[in-house]
Design a protein around this motif. Sequence first.
Motif, PDB file in Angstrom:
ATOM      1  N   ASN A 668      14.952  19.009 -30.554  1.00 39.36           N
ATOM      2  CA  ASN A 668      14.244  17.912 -31.094  1.00 39.36           C
ATOM      3  C   ASN A 668      14.627  16.602 -30.848  1.00 39.36           C
ATOM      4  N   VAL A 669      15.573  17.135 -29.589  1.00 35.76           N
ATOM      5  CA  VAL A 669      16.879  15.273 -29.138  1.00 35.76           C
ATOM      6  C   VAL A 669      16.415  16.081 -27.861  1.00 35.76           C
ATOM      7  N   GLU A 670      16.038  14.023 -27.200  1.00 42.36           N
ATOM      8  CA  GLU A 670      15.940  14.826 -25.618  1.00 42.36           C
ATOM      9  C   GLU A 670      17.463  13.682 -25.503  1.00 42.36           C
ATOM     10  N   PHE A 671      18.137  14.276 -23.903  1.00 36.33           N
ATOM     11  CA  PHE A 671      18.500  13.392 -23.087  1.00 36.33           C
ATOM     12  C   PHE A 671      18.284  13.443 -21.563  1.00 36.33           C
ATOM     13  N   PRO A 672      17.567  12.510 -21.591  1.00 35.74           N
ATOM     14  CA  PRO A 672      16.728  12.861 -20.190  1.00 35.74           C
ATOM     15  C   PRO A 672      17.384  12.315 -19.189  1.00 35.74           C
ATOM     16  N   ALA A 673      18.804  11.513 -18.847  1.00 37.22           N
ATOM     17  CA  ALA A 673      19.546  11.727 -17.653  1.00 37.22           C
ATOM     18  C   ALA A 673      20.322  12.651 -17.387  1.00 37.22           C
ATOM     19  N   LEU A 674      20.646  13.473 -18.277  1.00 39.95           N
ATOM     20  CA  LEU A 674      21.866  14.484 -18.543  1.00 39.95           C
ATOM     21  C   LEU A 674      22.165  15.420 -17.366  1.00 39.95           C
ATOM     22  N   LYS A 675      23.270  15.576 -16.542  1.00 40.65           N
ATOM     23  CA  LYS A 675      23.197  16.311 -15.301  1.00 40.65           C
ATOM     24  C   LYS A 675      24.587  17.092 -15.723  1.00 40.65           C
ATOM     25  N   TYR A 676      25.485  16.648 -16.517  1.00 43.71           N
ATOM     26  CA  TYR A 676      26.717  17.138 -16.403  1.00 43.71           C
ATOM     27  C   TYR A 676      26.565  18.139 -18.528  1.00 43.71           C
ATOM     28  N   LEU A 677      27.413  18.547 -18.888  1.00 43.42           N
ATOM     29  CA  LEU A 677      27.660  18.437 -20.075  1.00 43.42           C
ATOM     30  C   LEU A 677      28.720  19.312 -20.075  1.00 43.42           C
ATOM     31  N   PHE A 694      17.683  19.327 -22.658  1.00 43.67           N
ATOM     32  CA  PHE A 694      18.177  18.300 -21.249  1.00 43.67           C
ATOM     33  C   PHE A 694      17.012  19.067 -20.048  1.00 43.67           C
ATOM     34  N   PRO A 695      16.166  18.246 -19.817  1.00 41.34           N
ATOM     35  CA  PRO A 695      15.515  18.111 -18.681  1.00 41.34           C
ATOM     36  C   PRO A 695      16.008  18.419 -16.654  1.00 41.34           C
ATOM     37  N   VAL A 696      17.446  17.359 -17.243  1.00 39.20           N
ATOM     38  CA  VAL A 696      17.544  17.424 -15.569  1.00 39.20           C
ATOM     39  C   VAL A 696      18.560  17.967 -15.326  1.00 39.20           C
ATOM     40  N   LEU A 697      19.348  18.817 -16.484  1.00 45.02           N
ATOM     41  CA  LEU A 697      20.676  19.429 -16.601  1.00 45.02           C
ATOM     42  C   LEU A 697      21.092  19.960 -15.074  1.00 45.02           C
ATOM     43  N   GLU A 698      22.406  20.431 -14.425  1.00 50.35           N
ATOM     44  CA  GLU A 698      22.996  20.396 -13.298  1.00 50.35           C
ATOM     45  C   GLU A 698      24.010  21.720 -13.384  1.00 50.35           C
ATOM     46  N   LYS A 699      24.433  21.235 -14.479  1.00 45.64           N
ATOM     47  CA  LYS A 699      26.275  21.980 -14.574  1.00 45.64           C
ATOM     48  C   LYS A 699      26.687  21.521 -16.192  1.00 45.64           C
ATOM     49  N   LEU A 700      26.492  22.982 -16.581  1.00 46.53           N
ATOM     50  CA  LEU A 700      27.149  23.561 -18.404  1.00 46.53           C
ATOM     51  C   LEU A 700      28.648  23.905 -17.881  1.00 46.53           C
ATOM     52  N   VAL A 701      29.748  23.530 -18.683  1.00 47.89           N
ATOM     53  CA  VAL A 701      31.008  23.499 -19.195  1.00 47.89           C
ATOM     54  C   VAL A 701      31.228  24.181 -19.834  1.00 47.89           C
ATOM     55  N   SER A 714      16.380  28.472 -23.445  1.00 44.42           N
ATOM     56  CA  SER A 714      15.401  27.795 -23.335  1.00 44.42           C
ATOM     57  C   SER A 714      16.354  27.093 -21.751  1.00 44.42           C
ATOM     58  N   PHE A 715      17.302  27.330 -21.821  1.00 45.58           N
ATOM     59  CA  PHE A 715      17.826  27.334 -20.318  1.00 45.58           C
ATOM     60  C   PHE A 715      17.480  27.618 -19.620  1.00 45.58           C
ATOM     61  N   ALA A 716      17.097  28.642 -19.313  1.00 39.40           N
ATOM     62  CA  ALA A 716      16.238  29.203 -18.504  1.00 39.40           C
ATOM     63  C   ALA A 716      15.277  28.627 -17.354  1.00 39.40           C
ATOM     64  N   ASP A 717      14.885  27.947 -18.289  1.00 43.37           N
ATOM     65  CA  ASP A 717      13.691  27.125 -18.634  1.00 43.37           C
ATOM     66  C   ASP A 717      14.261  25.625 -17.294  1.00 43.37           C
ATOM     67  N   ILE A 718      15.541  25.449 -16.878  1.00 46.52           N
ATOM     68  CA  ILE A 718      15.933  24.205 -16.527  1.00 46.52           C
ATOM     69  C   ILE A 718      15.583  24.233 -15.623  1.00 46.52           C
ATOM     70  N   PRO A 719      15.210  23.577 -14.546  1.00 47.45           N
ATOM     71  CA  PRO A 719      14.618  24.050 -13.258  1.00 47.45           C
ATOM     72  C   PRO A 719      15.751  22.898 -12.046  1.00 47.45           C
ATOM     73  N   THR A 720      16.397  22.203 -13.207  1.00 51.30           N
ATOM     74  CA  THR A 720      17.607  21.578 -12.590  1.00 51.30           C
ATOM     75  C   THR A 720      19.402  22.446 -12.577  1.00 51.30           C
ATOM     76  N   LEU A 721      19.506  23.605 -13.426  1.00 52.62           N
ATOM     77  CA  LEU A 721      20.330  23.697 -13.424  1.00 52.62           C
ATOM     78  C   LEU A 721      21.003  24.689 -12.663  1.00 52.62           C
ATOM     79  N   ARG A 722      21.953  24.288 -12.032  1.00 51.45           N
ATOM     80  CA  ARG A 722      22.665  24.990 -11.232  1.00 51.45           C
ATOM     81  C   ARG A 722      23.988  25.679 -11.298  1.00 51.45           C
ATOM     82  N   ARG A 723      24.617  25.705 -12.093  1.00 54.02           N
ATOM     83  CA  ARG A 723      25.727  25.797 -12.710  1.00 54.02           C
ATOM     84  C   ARG A 723      26.382  25.482 -13.885  1.00 54.02           C
ATOM     85  N   ILE A 724      26.605  27.205 -13.843  1.00 51.56           N
ATOM     86  CA  ILE A 724      26.756  27.426 -15.420  1.00 51.56           C
ATOM     87  C   ILE A 724      28.874  27.768 -15.474  1.00 51.56           C
ATOM     88  N   GLU A 725      29.600  27.520 -16.244  1.00 48.92           N
ATOM     89  CA  GLU A 725      30.869  27.815 -16.196  1.00 48.92           C
ATOM     90  C   GLU A 725      31.632  28.174 -17.823  1.00 48.92           C
TER      91      GLU A 725
END
Length: 759
Positions: A668-677, A694-701, A714-725
Amino acid sequence: MEIVETCGKGTLSAGETSTKRSITSNYDDDEVVGFEIHAEIIMKKLIRGTKERDVISIYGMPGLGKTTLAKKVYNNPSIVNYFDVKAWCAVSQAYNRRTLLVEIFKQATNNKIKIKEDNDAADMLRKVLIGKRYLIVLDDIWDVKSWEDLGICFPQGECGSRVMVTTRIEEVTKHLQHHSDPYSLSFLTSEESWELLEKKVFRGESCPPDLLEAGLQVALHCKGLPLVVVLIAGIIAKMEREASLWLEVANDLSSLALGEQSMKVIQSSYDHLEDHLKPCLLYMGLFPEDHKIPVDHLLKLWMAEEFVLNAGTENMEEACRVCMNDLLNRSLIMVSGMRFYRDVQYCSLHDVVREFCLRKLTEDKYMQVAVPFNPYQHLHSMESRLCIYIHDDLVKQLDHSDYQLDKIPMLDFKETNSLEFIVHPKLNTWNNQYSNLLDLLVKLRSVRALHLMDVELPDSWATAIQSLTELRYLALCVKQFELKWISHLHNLQTLQVKSSEKLRLRAATLSEMTKLRHVKIDCFFMVWENNEQESSSASMLENMKSFGTCDLRLDNMNARFWWRLPNLEELGLSVKDVPEFPLFPIVEVHSRLHFLSLEFSLMELFNSVGWERYFVFPSNLRHLDLAGYFLTEEMVLNIARLKKLESLKLLVGFPFGRSESYCWDVTNVEFPALKYLGLFLVQIEEWKASEESFPVLEKLVISGCSDFKEIPPSFADIPTLRRIELTNCIDSLGVSAMNIRREIEENTGCDSLQVVIEK
C-alpha cells in the motif's frame, strides 16, 4: 560513442528548488548501428567451439569501433550469465604489468580480496582463475610482447575460457591465434552510415525530406568509419539545417584520403568549438591513454583551472556540466562508465582524439605541454601556461638540480614565476626513496590543483603548503590535519582529506573558507568542535555544494551547523552514534539537496528506541543511499514522501527490527518516481508489493540477500522495467526473475526485460 541528453533548466536563484543538470546517456551501447551481425559472430566464438582456452581477436583501423563492439558483447546478458568470471582492462602502448594484473584480479574477485605490495599478482590471479570459465578482455594491444607478458597469467583448461583482444595491428592477431581465426572489423555500409548519422543528428526522429539527399552524401563520404560519422554528426547537428551547408561538408569529406580523414574531422570539430570548450578538451589529453576519467573530478579540475566560468559563482558546477554535455554531444568525449541511475560517471577520449589533443599540446616525452590561454581566465597574463606531470623523472632532476627549476634540462623556459603544475589523481608515481617531496611542493607556488591522495605526507606538510596560495583544489593523505593549517587558502574550492588518525574540526574555521564548494574528509574518527558561541559568529557557507565525511559523531555537533550550508546539493555521512536530534531540523532549508548518503552503526541502532522519527528527509531528494538501518514502517513512509526520488540504494538493513518477521511489505506504499532500486545484503525473507508500488521502475539490483526467495510477481506488470541484476543470491530468486521475464514476453510479445544472474 554515445550521445547525451540535457536535463534541467536555467540558473538558480536563492530559494529555488535544485534542478541539477544531469549528464546522462541518451542511447545504449546496443543501439550502435551496424554491429548486430558482428556481435552475433563474436558471441558465438565466445560461447561455442573448443572447451580449451581460446583467444578471440578483433582487429581494424582506428575509428572502426573495435572497443565499442567488444563492450557490446562483454555486457550482453547471455555473455554475463555464461562466464563465471569477467574482467576488462585497457592495455595501450604504455602499460604497467602489475597494475593491469591487479586490476584484473580485483574484477575477478569482485574486489573482495586485496593484493599486498609484496604479493605475486600473476600467481594470485592464476589461482583465482583456475577451474573457472573466465572471459578476460585485453583492449587495445599494440605488440606481441604485451600478450606474452599477460597471457601466461591466464591458465589453460577445459572450461571454455576465452580471452578477447582488440588491436589495430593485424600482425599481432596472427601471433595470438589459437583456435579461432582473427576477426577483421569491416567498414559500415553507406546505408549503415546514414542510419547512424540520422540517429545521432535527429535523436531518433526522421530526417526532413529536404535534407535527405545532402545527408546521404555526407554519410557516403564518411567512408564507413563510425568515428568519423559521429564526429560529423556532432558538427552538422549544431549547423543550420540547410542542404547547401551539408553539401559543403560532404564535399570537404570527399577530398580527404581515408588515412587522414579522422584527424581532419577532429580538427574541424575542434574548430567549431566555442573558445572556452577548447582548453577543456585539450586538458583531457593530459590523462594517460584509455584512462577512465571520473567526471566529478574532471569538473572540479576545470573549475580550479578556470576553464569554465559563470556570471556568478553560484553555478560553476552547472556551467561545467553544460560544457561536458556539449563535448559529449559532439562525440569528442566518450562515455566509459555510468552510475546506476544513468548519470555519466566516467568519460574518456578515443585514441585518435587524444592523439589530436597531444599534437595540439606539443607534448614531449616528459609530458611537458602548454595549455593555450583561455579568454575566460582573467586572473593571469595572456601567456600560455606550462602544465606538466609530476613524476619520478622530474623529481630526480629536481634533486640533482638542487630544486632550482630553471636548472632542470627537461624544462625549456626562461621565466619560472608563472609556472603552473597539474598533478592528476593516481597517475603520479612518486617512490618513497625520494624524501624531499615537500621541497618540491615549496617550488610549486602557482599550482592550482594538487592531488596527493596516494602519498602519505610527513607531518611537516602544512609548512610546505603555506606558500601555495593559488590552490583551488587540494587532496591530501596525512596523519594529522587541522583546518586552521590551510585556512589561509582563500581561493580553495575543493578539499579532500584522508587520515588514519582522529581529527577534530572547528566549524568556525570552516566558515572562514567562504569559497569552499566541495569537502570530503575520510578518517578513522572525526569530532566536530562546535559551540553556541562559535555558531553565532560563524558565517553562512553559501557556496558549499557537496559535503562528505566518514566516521562522524553527531553527539557534540550542534544541529544548526547544517543550516549554514543552505545550498548543499550532495551530502554523505557515516554516523557512529545514535541520532539524538533531527538531522534536518527544518527540511525546507535544504531544498537543493538532491543526493543523500547515510551510513549508521547498526549495533547502536539495536539499542535505540524511536530513532526513525529523526529522519524526515528534504523533499527534493532524487538519490538516497541508506546503510545500517531498520526499515521500519515510519522510515518507509518517510522515503515514500519523496515524490522526486529516482534511485534508492539500501545496504545492510532489516525490514522491521528485532521483534518482527523479516517481511518488507510495501503493498500500500507508492514510490512514484523511483527508477532504480538496489538491495545489498538486506535481510529480507519475504517481499510484498503491488503493481502500483513501483510504477516507473526501470532497474532492480539485488546482491548478497541470501534469505530472499522471490521477487514479487507484480513486477511483471511494471511497464517500464528493463533490467534485473542478481548477484550471489539463492536459485529461487533467479527463477522468480526469469518467470517475470517470461510473463512479460507472453503478455507483450516483446523481449524487453534483461535478466543478469551472477554468482
